[in-house]
Design a protein around this motif. Structure first.
Motif: not given
Length: 516
Positions: A467-477, A490-495, A504-507, A509-515
């Motif tokens: 569970p410690s891998n549930h970090t913004p970095a891993v979830l964004y990957d 699944e993209t939207l779910s992880y985002t 404030d995760h910029e990338e 946010g950009d990914l979400l707005r692309s949808f």
């Protein structure tokens, strides 16, 4: 603080053996998973390959003799965390399928003194497919006294004379950890070395490992004419020691030899012993030997007297093999206590190819050198060594950061080989506590190589396992993996999970707005 009073014991009856036993009973499988008791050197893919090749050769030899109907029992004494058994079975099945020849059936029986360890193997996820195939079983076995094996899965008992095929024994770090006698040769006479044990004052409050750590030992010598008596079972060996040794302390494996005799009675056809230990089979190494050193690692270990075991078995007609060169960390031997052992050609050839020419001890020495220099190595050096070691998980854990730094300049072929190696490694991985970390490292490397489908698989495994891998970095990957694989939901779910943790995760946010 230790008590001023020392108690005197015969070496094999000293309380250190009780503390050793209590340690393993208390820790169970954690003795190995917490990296207290050494296990890598005797359970890595390289040694498993060597053992599987010798076992396969043994099965071939039996088949060549027409002995193909009765099941061969492979019995591992003190099977530790279970990793060796798992690796050997995988490689043995692979050899059998590749060869496509008729061989006798086999079952691998894992044993240990501690009942909880036996149950732990029985429930281990990596053992379930073998249990379903009927090729693995488990039994509690006390090397000091037991004369039969009660199989957990089959629910049957192996008693003296039950086995028609020769028994195949595996004993790694076994003979150095069971009670032994300590004798001293001086002026042509033999003495027993009694152990004087000075225990900590608060011994009733201490854990077994603390008792061992804080004990103070000394020795007293007494004449032991019983060893020279004509009716002593190993009198010829004692005569040799008296003639060849002087001022020498000898660990004498009386209980180990007794254990082999009891196991020999289970079969009508003898046994083959494959063993590895910190132990000496050359008589010269026992000349002028000092009192033994207790090597502490939660429990303790001593030096195994392979010379005594080899000598006694050869006197009884066995063919024995140890390497002609000197070992550094691990002495691997093969002893054939069967009728006409010279006819077991494939077994002996396998030892020659996979131990004598280049074996587990050689590999371990090389690995220590490579580990210390990994930062200076290129992929063209790292990948062949990883392949030589059977795509070992521990090597990837050690080298993953450096491999990552080399990926920008890696060729397509090198990246494909890394991908293939990860799959091979994972298919033979024995599930342990670091599973989540290993899956994460594999997922990160695959992500950096733009292999998004595989990266997604391993990163998701890492989330479940740790569970410690549930970090913004891993979830964004994972969100990026899903985006590249055109998995919109699944993209939207992880985002959304990324943004929930880090608004404030910029990338993300950009990914979400692309949808939108």
């Amino acid at each position: 603080m230790t008590s001023n009073e020392s108690q005197r014991f015969r070496y094999s009856e000293a309380p250190v053996w009780d503390w050793q036993r209590a340690y393993y009973e208390q820790k169970g499988l954690e003795a190995w998973t917490e990296n207290q008791v050494p296990q890598y050197i005797t359970s890595n893919p390289m040694i498993a390959t060597a053992y599987a090749e010798m076992i396969f050769g043994f099965l071939q030899d039996l088949a060549n003799k027409g002995q193909i109907t009765e099941t061969v029992t492979i019995l591992e004494l003190g099977a530790g965390v279970g990793r060796l058994a798992h690796q050997v079975l995988l490689k043995l099945i692979e050899l059998k399928e590749f060869a496509g020849i008729e061989l006798p059936p086999f079952r691998y029986v894992m044993t240990d003194l501690v009942a909880e360890n036996v149950q732990g193997w029985r429930e281990h996820p990596s053992m379930q497919s073998f249990i379903q195939q009927g090729i693995v079983d488990f039994a509690r076995f006390d090397a000091v006294a037991d004369t039969e094996l009660k199989l957990v899965v089959a629910g049957t008992v192996i008693r003296p004379g039950d086995l028609k095929q020769p028994l195949l024994l595996i004993a790694n770090y076994f003979f150095d950890s069971i009670p032994q006698e300590l004798i001293y040769i001086g002026d042509g006479e033999i003495y027993e070395c009694d152990l004087l044990v000075q225990s900590p004052d608060r011994r009733h409050d201490l854990e077994p490992a603390e008792m061992l750590k804080n004990m103070t030992l000394s020795y007293e010598y007494r004449r032991a004419p019983e060893y020279s008596a004509d009716n002593y079972p190993y009198s010829e060996l004692i005569t040799l020691y008296k003639a060849e040794l002087e001022d020498s302390h000898i660990l004498f494996p009386a209980i180990g030899l007794s254990c082999l005799e009891r196991l020999n009675k289970l079969s009508q056809s003898g046994y083959v012993l494959i063993t590895a230990d910190k132990g000496d089979h050359r008589l010269d190494n026992w000349k002028f030997a000092e009192p033994p050193e207790f090597v502490l690692h939660g429990s303790f270990s001593l030096t195994a007297n392979y010379h005594a075991i080899q000598y006694v078995l050869e006197q009884q007609g066995a063919h024995t093999r140890f390497t002609t060169h000197h070992y550094k960390d691990l002495n691997v031997g093969c002893m054939l206590m069967v009728d006409e052992p010279i006819r077991y050609v494939n077994t002996r050839l396998a030892y020659h190819r996979f131990v004598e020419r280049f074996g587990p001890d050689d590999f371990f020495s090389m690995k220590q050198w490579v580990d210390s220099r990994i930062e200076s190595m290129e992929l063209k050096h790292i990948l062949p060594f990883w392949r030589l070691g059977g795509y070992d998980a521990e090597f990837l854990i050690h080298s993953a950061t450096h491999i990552s730094s080399l990926l920008p300049d890696a060729s397509d072929e090198e990246m494909l080989d890394i991908q293939s190696g990860i799959h091979t490694m994972w298919s033979s991985y024995y599930v342990m506590e670091q599973q989540g970390g290993l899956a994460f490292l594999a997922g990160q490397l695959l992500y950096e190589m733009y292999m998004y489908e595989d990266a997604k698989r391993f990163l998701e495994i890492s989330l479940v396992a740790d569970p410690s891998n549930h970090t913004p970095a891993v979830l964004y990957d994972l969100a990026v993996c899903c985006y590249e694989l055109e998995l919109e939901e699944e993209t939207l779910s992880y985002t959304h999970k990324v943004l929930a943790l880090e608004p404030d995760h910029e990338e993300a946010g950009d990914l979400l707005r692309s949808f939108e």
